[in-house]
Design a protein around this motif. Structure first.
Motif, PDB file in Angstrom:
ATOM      1  N   LEU A 508       0.865  -1.185   0.000  1.00 19.78           N
ATOM      2  CA  LEU A 508       0.000   0.000   0.000  1.00 19.78           C
ATOM      3  C   LEU A 508       0.897   1.228   0.000  1.00 19.78           C
ATOM      4  CD1 LEU A 508      -2.595  -1.307   2.543  1.00 19.78           C
ATOM      5  CD2 LEU A 508      -3.035  -0.737   0.170  1.00 19.78           C
ATOM      6  N   VAL A 509       0.924   1.901  -1.112  1.00 21.38           N
ATOM      7  CA  VAL A 509       1.888   2.996  -1.266  1.00 21.38           C
ATOM      8  C   VAL A 509       1.180   4.241  -1.789  1.00 21.38           C
ATOM      9  CG1 VAL A 509       3.711   1.321  -1.755  1.00 21.38           C
ATOM     10  CG2 VAL A 509       2.505   2.393  -3.648  1.00 21.38           C
ATOM     11  N   GLY A 510       1.926   5.319  -1.808  1.00 22.01           N
ATOM     12  CA  GLY A 510       1.474   6.471  -2.557  1.00 22.01           C
ATOM     13  C   GLY A 510       0.753   7.528  -1.757  1.00 22.01           C
ATOM     14  N   CYS A 511       0.177   8.432  -2.514  1.00 22.08           N
ATOM     15  CA  CYS A 511      -0.280   9.711  -2.009  1.00 22.08           C
ATOM     16  C   CYS A 511      -1.716   9.621  -1.501  1.00 22.08           C
ATOM     17  CB  CYS A 511      -0.172  10.740  -3.124  1.00 22.08           C
ATOM     18  SG  CYS A 511       0.955  10.281  -4.455  1.00 22.08           S
ATOM     19  N   ALA A 512      -2.296  10.793  -1.252  1.00 24.43           N
ATOM     20  CA  ALA A 512      -3.590  10.834  -0.565  1.00 24.43           C
ATOM     21  C   ALA A 512      -4.688  11.451  -1.436  1.00 24.43           C
ATOM     22  CB  ALA A 512      -3.431  11.601   0.742  1.00 24.43           C
ATOM     23  N   ASN A 513      -4.643  11.194  -2.748  1.00 26.67           N
ATOM     24  CA  ASN A 513      -5.715  11.704  -3.616  1.00 26.67           C
ATOM     25  C   ASN A 513      -6.808  10.633  -3.726  1.00 26.67           C
ATOM     26  OD1 ASN A 513      -7.183  13.268  -5.350  1.00 26.67           O
ATOM     27  ND2 ASN A 513      -5.962  12.785  -7.160  1.00 26.67           N
ATOM     28  N   GLY A 643      -6.306   3.975  -7.769  1.00 20.82           N
ATOM     29  CA  GLY A 643      -7.708   4.339  -7.622  1.00 20.82           C
ATOM     30  C   GLY A 643      -8.215   5.015  -8.882  1.00 20.82           C
ATOM     31  N   PRO A 644      -9.471   5.436  -8.874  1.00 17.70           N
ATOM     32  CA  PRO A 644     -10.051   6.027 -10.089  1.00 17.70           C
ATOM     33  C   PRO A 644      -9.297   7.267 -10.566  1.00 17.70           C
ATOM     34  CG  PRO A 644     -11.571   6.189  -8.210  1.00 17.70           C
ATOM     35  CD  PRO A 644     -10.469   5.287  -7.794  1.00 17.70           C
ATOM     36  N   HIS A 645      -8.802   8.095  -9.636  1.00 15.28           N
ATOM     37  CA  HIS A 645      -8.049   9.280 -10.091  1.00 15.28           C
ATOM     38  C   HIS A 645      -6.780   8.873 -10.834  1.00 15.28           C
ATOM     39  CE1 HIS A 645     -10.515  12.408  -8.405  1.00 15.28           C
ATOM     40  NE2 HIS A 645     -10.507  11.834  -7.209  1.00 15.28           N
ATOM     41  N   GLY A 646      -6.275   7.675 -10.553  1.00 16.17           N
ATOM     42  CA  GLY A 646      -5.070   7.190 -11.223  1.00 16.17           C
ATOM     43  C   GLY A 646      -5.261   7.014 -12.724  1.00 16.17           C
ATOM     44  N   ALA A 647      -6.524   6.962 -13.174  1.00 14.56           N
ATOM     45  CA  ALA A 647      -6.762   6.880 -14.623  1.00 14.56           C
ATOM     46  C   ALA A 647      -6.242   8.142 -15.309  1.00 14.56           C
ATOM     47  CB  ALA A 647      -8.250   6.689 -14.906  1.00 14.56           C
ATOM     48  N   LYS A 648      -6.067   9.212 -14.519  1.00 11.08           N
ATOM     49  CA  LYS A 648      -5.576  10.465 -15.105  1.00 11.08           C
ATOM     50  C   LYS A 648      -4.084  10.402 -15.432  1.00 11.08           C
ATOM     51  CE  LYS A 648      -8.920  13.012 -12.375  1.00 11.08           C
ATOM     52  NZ  LYS A 648      -9.020  13.794 -11.127  1.00 11.08           N
ATOM     53  N   TYR A 649      -3.434   9.312 -15.081  1.00 10.30           N
ATOM     54  CA  TYR A 649      -2.067   9.129 -15.598  1.00 10.30           C
ATOM     55  C   TYR A 649      -2.106   8.858 -17.104  1.00 10.30           C
ATOM     56  CZ  TYR A 649       0.009   9.131 -10.930  1.00 10.30           C
ATOM     57  OH  TYR A 649       0.447   9.493  -9.688  1.00 10.30           O
TER      58      TYR A 649
END
Ligand code: SF4
Ligand code: SF4
Ligand code: SF4
Lengths: 781, 180
Positions: A508-513, A643-649
């Protein structure tokens, strides 16, 4: 590194050129000729060295591009409309442009870690000397596995780490150059380059963490690292409060040292946000972790901090304005974010303190970490009484302001999660802040709503105040970052992981978006801990999973042990500690399976990909660093879910379970190619919901090498999660059951019935010694 | 730009090629009716969106009954199952990817879909998937039935107040039901 050193090394290299000729050409570095492991085929790989490996992965996991913008505006030929099959003035296609942006994001991410590492290294060398010995983890011979694997060197001192960093810097320049107009044109080559950036990032992160662990005496891979506190409630607001934000621990170390030397720690709270908080607490457990990066604005708005110290990465770039609103001075400490503040590095500390306290400047830039402690502490002590009159937003004022809302809905349209702020503000105008308090846990603290509001309503302060009214100011336990996984731990669990008896490693890694708040990370962690996966965590995710207690008042860190074993929950540390997660996967191949590590990237990645059931989850991935960290995992064959916001990559890397031909794999024993089923099905995947992510995690933990026992364990989790969250058996079990013995015992009849209806036959899916590399076939060697 | 083309999130603006605004609900219905193989994609927000039928899942079940194939994304299929209805299920990303493959023969293996209709997805995820389809599945027609304009679809409902949207959705369904 000084030029003198470089020249000397070249001379040394020329004396042994007969042995290391290849290296001479590639990087001009000396190598460790005491290391008896022979050099592998790809030390210090350049951009194209691992292209064939990347292409093997990218043939299976084809990019699905989702342009965030239809245009390219990178040169003056543009803007160019690339929609559909249009091309830019330089001939660039939409696919190439998307992958080019992915590459640039990964280069920014890797450069950020590399620059961070370089900054620390330069300082630590000044203090401890180039010959300072590395001591990264207890019970461990294979220190710095990423560096060994990629560079083919075995770092023993800070000087050796410099060699790795020189290499990363050189490669990053090469990579950025390929994004210039009229260079690379093929999207898959861009993707391969993004993989390269990701791999480099893991070396850079490893260097950064190795040098700070070795010099600053952070926990060295211990399971029982000390506990500290996290959350707003962890801060005693009657004390002087220094708030440190960012990722580079050096200025905060100086603050802690100054407090200790002057016996002031009892009177001061040092609270950190984001990775600086992790690393502060690794340095001294009395340092508190305020929370993840998304809390910075929220915490400032409480008016509690007396001084704000910022270092680098993921800061709010308007931090000076925000701190001014509460009358707290800002001390910037990095050339990377100087925030327009005057450089006072060479001024006497008392003069600087005086100017800050008297408000002659809203903040200062101090580039010498050794001066930050004194200035920050003295300023904080003087500011505390001066700021005593500061009053944060009152409830009466909130209600009064809420009454001025014009119902324009701009706040909702500006919010990344479309949170229903307008309705909550209208309810507040009527006297109830319940709706605001309900929104707050799902708010990522970005303040886009405020920027959009034509009435200039301080909506983040509204949310903070409402949550405060509802008592959301608790404190929670968090085990401080332990650093690397030790060799002894790898030896103990290697077998269980490779044969699938430990169902998997969830990182479980990464930021808080987050799409629906940070507690979803705790949900994921708990689900897999109960299922006896190994759960490792870093960065904001390692914080967010701490923020919930059960009915007995215990959180996950209090309920699960910190060792690398089934059912263990490991706070590995800050962003740069992510290298220890890939490091653990690499060490499984090296220590457990005895695969040679040195400069032997492809073989190790092939091993990890086919055998180690690790899955990364970056549920709130936001940054370019998260992109490059993920990219380093892809090249190593570790799938990542965002997560869903990651689709913005802008793109996913998706396998096609329905195309049998995509999953043909060599049998290392015979050289025969066989179908192994879609394992793991995807390499980079954005899930829409938490439940979807959990089911997918269980599915992505399967590997071709699983024993029947291991596959049965993994399938039982997949089936159970699927039944829970999808309300039925999965409809793709026929792709994962190889032989009857793969089916979990208690479900045998039901599962065999279902898959036989789908035409399943035993033996169609191969059980082999899986490899994608022709050269790994033994009969040929 | 007309109010109808106001996007659901401020910054998710249209590119040079943008969705046509559906002028009347019956136009949306006729697009679906004319299609040989329509597919309705229902996103995970559907249970939260109240409609005249109950919620958007209930409305999707009405679509299904008119002969439109329905696929639920995320883990939404469970909600359909809980209501006694079986629909297809596929992660949103996989679905977007498959739809870019002209050789993908659909869930039933009978051939590619000719119009894909979207409801109930997270705004930005739908925006992104339709962006992918706009560039990489150029022959595929897409239709967004959200109450906020989706610029990357081929056609989209214009942004409108919820009550108008509820009526519009109902009208579309009635048109389809009449045909049946
Ligand atoms: S780099 Fe190429 S596509 Fe981009 S603006 Fe310049 S010419 Fe157009
Ligand atoms: S601060 Fe919170 S409520 Fe405001 S736009 Fe950002 S996420 Fe939405
Ligand atoms: S943007 Fe401001 S004025 Fe407009 S609805 Fe939101 S809170 Fe009210």
């Amino acid at each position: 590194m000084s030029k003198k050193d470089l020249r000397l090394k070249i001379d040394e290299l020329s004396s042994s050129i007969g042995v290391f000729k290849g290296l001479d050409i590639q990087i001009g570095r000396i190598v460790d000729d005491e290391w008896d492991e022979p050099m592998g085929p790809t030390p210090f790989p350049s951009i194209g060295t691992l292209r064939d490996w990347d292409r093997k992965l990218l043939e299976r996991y084809k990019p699905f591009y989702m342009p965030l913008c239809d245009l390219c505006c990178l040169c003056t030929f543009g803007k160019c409309d690339l929609t559909g099959d249009k091309k830019g003035a330089c001939g660039l296609t939409m696919a190439a442009q998307q992958s080019r942006i992915v590459l640039l994001a990964c280069c920014i991410g890797a450069s950020t870690h590399c620059a961070h590492a370089r900054h620390m290294m330069n300082h630590l060398i000044k203090v401890y000397g180039r010959d300072h010995t590395l001591d990264i983890a207890i019970n461990t011979n294979v220190q710095a596995p990423n560096t060994r694997l990629v560079c083919g060197i075995r770092p023993k001192t800070l000087r050796d780490l410099e060699d790795a960093l020189d290499y990363v810097e050189t490669q990053l320049v090469q990579l950025v150059a390929t994004a210039h107009t009229g260079q690379e044109g093929d999207n898959i080559d861009f993707e391969s380059k993004a993989f390269h950036a990701g791999m480099l990032d893991h070396v850079a992160m490893e260097v950064a963490d190795a040098c700070q662990i070795s010099t600053l005496d952070f926990p060295k891979g211990v399971a029982d690292a000390p506990m500290t506190e996290i959350g707003f409630g962890s801060i005693d607001t009657s004390k002087v409060v220094i708030m440190c934000i960012g990722h580079n621990v050096l200025p905060s170390v100086d603050i802690i040292d100054y407090l200790m030397e002057n016996k002031l720690f009892e009177e001061v709270e040092v609270g950190g946000l984001c990775c600086t908080a992790h690393d502060n607490s690794r340095y001294d457990k009395r340092a508190k972790v305020l929370g993840p990066i998304s809390w910075q604005l929220r915490y400032i708005r409480t008016g509690i901090p007396d001084v704000v110290v910022v270092d680098e990465q993921c800061l709010r770039t308007d931090i000076v304005d925000e701190a001014q609103k509460i009358g707290a001075p800002v001390i910037a400490t990095s050339e990377k974010s100087m925030l327009g503040l005057p450089n006072r590095t060479h001024d006497p500390p008392d003069e600087i303190v005086d100017d800050l306290v008297e408000g002659r400047t809203p903040g200062v830039l101090i580039l010498e970490p050794d001066k930050v402690g004194e200035v920050a502490v003295k300023t904080a002590f003087k500011m505390k009484p001066k700021r005593a009159g500061f009053k944060p937003l009152s409830m009466e004022k909130l209600i009064e302001l809420a009454g001025t809302c014009r119902s324009c809905i701009k706040c909702v349209r500006a919010c990344p999660n479309n949170l229903p702020i307008m309705d909550a503000v209208k309810a507040a105008a009527e006297g109830s802040v319940d709706a605001l308090a309900e929104i707050q846990p799902m708010c990522v603290g970005c303040a886009r709503c405020e920027s959009a509001c034509p009435q200039n309503l301080p909506l983040v302060s509204f949310l903070t105040k409402a949550a405060d009214e509802k008592g959301m100011t608790d404190s929670f336990a968090i085990r401080v970052g332990r650093g690397a996984v030790t060799d002894v731990e790898i030896r103990e669990v290697g077998r269980g992981i490779v044969f699938g008896e430990i169902p998997g490693i969830v990182a479980l890694v990464g930021c808080a978006n987050y799409p629906r708040g940070g507690l979803e990370v705790a949900d994921i962690a708990e689900e897999f801990l109960k299922r006896r996966f190994i759960v490792v965590a870093t960065g904001c995710a390692a914080m967010d999973l701490a923020l919930r207690k059960d009915e007995d008042g215990l959180n996950l860190y209090e309920k699960y042990p910190g060792n690398f074993d089934a059912g263990g929950l490991l706070n590995i540390g800050s962003c740069v500690s992510n290298a220890h997660i890939t490091g653990a996967a690499i060490k499984i191949a090296n220590i457990f399976a005895k695969r040679p590590l040195r400069g032997n990237y492809e073989e190790i990645a092939d091993y990890v990909y086919n055998r180690v059931g690790a899955v990364g989850i970056a549920w709130g991935a936001m940054s370019q660093k998260a992109a490059s960290i993920a990219s380093g995992c892809w090249r190593l064959g570790i799938p990542v879910i965002v997560g869903p916001h990651g689709a913005k990559y802008r793109r996913n890397l998706l396998g096609r379970a329905d195309k049998e031909e995509d999953w043909m794999t060599l049998d290392g024993r015979t050289g025969e190619e066989k179908y192994v089923g879609p394992v793991p099905e995807h390499l980079f995947y954005s899930a829409e919901t938490l439940e979807e992510a959990m089911v997918m995690t269980a599915k992505l933990s399967m590997r071709p090498n699983d024993t029947t026992k291991g596959r049965a364990v993994k399938l039982s989790h997949y089936i159970d999660l699927h039944k829970t969250y999808y309300g039925a058996m999965p409809d793709d079990l026929h792709l994962y059951v190889r032989v009857e013995a793969d089916v979990p015992f208690t479900m045998k009849k039901e599962v065999l019935g279902i898959i036989k209806d789908k035409g399943w036959e035993e033996g169609k899916i191969g059980m082999l010694d899986p490899t994608l590399l022709d050269r790994m076939v033994r009969r040929k060697s | 730009m007309s109010a109808k083309m106001r996007t659901g999130q401020t910054a998710e603006i249209p590119g040079p090629k943008k969705a046509h605004v559906i002028p009347q609900p019956k136009v949306a219905a006729s697009l679906i009716k004319k299609a040989k193989r329509p597919l309705l994609v229902v996103g995970s927000n559907a249970p939260k969106l109240k409609t005249n039928d109950g919620d958007l899942v209930d409305s999707a079940i009405r679509f299904l009954k008119t002969g439109v194939a329905v696929v639920a994304t995320g883990h939404l299929v469970k909600t359909f199952r809980d209501r006694g209805t079986e629909v297809y299920s596929m992660p949103f990303m996989n679905l977007g990817d498959r739809l870019t493959d002209p050789d993908w023969a659909g869930f039933d293996g009978e051939g590619p879909y000719d119009i894909v209709v979207f409801v109930g997805s997270l705004y930005y995820m739908e925006w992104l998937v339709q962006s992918g389809l706009k560039s990489f599945a150029q022959d595929l027609r897409t239709l967004s039935l959200s109450n906020t304009y989706q610029p990357n679809a081929s056609w989209s409902m214009g942004s409108m107040p919820v009550k108008n949207w509820l009526t519009a959705l109902d009208e579309i369904l009635k048109e389809l039901e009449e045909e049946k």
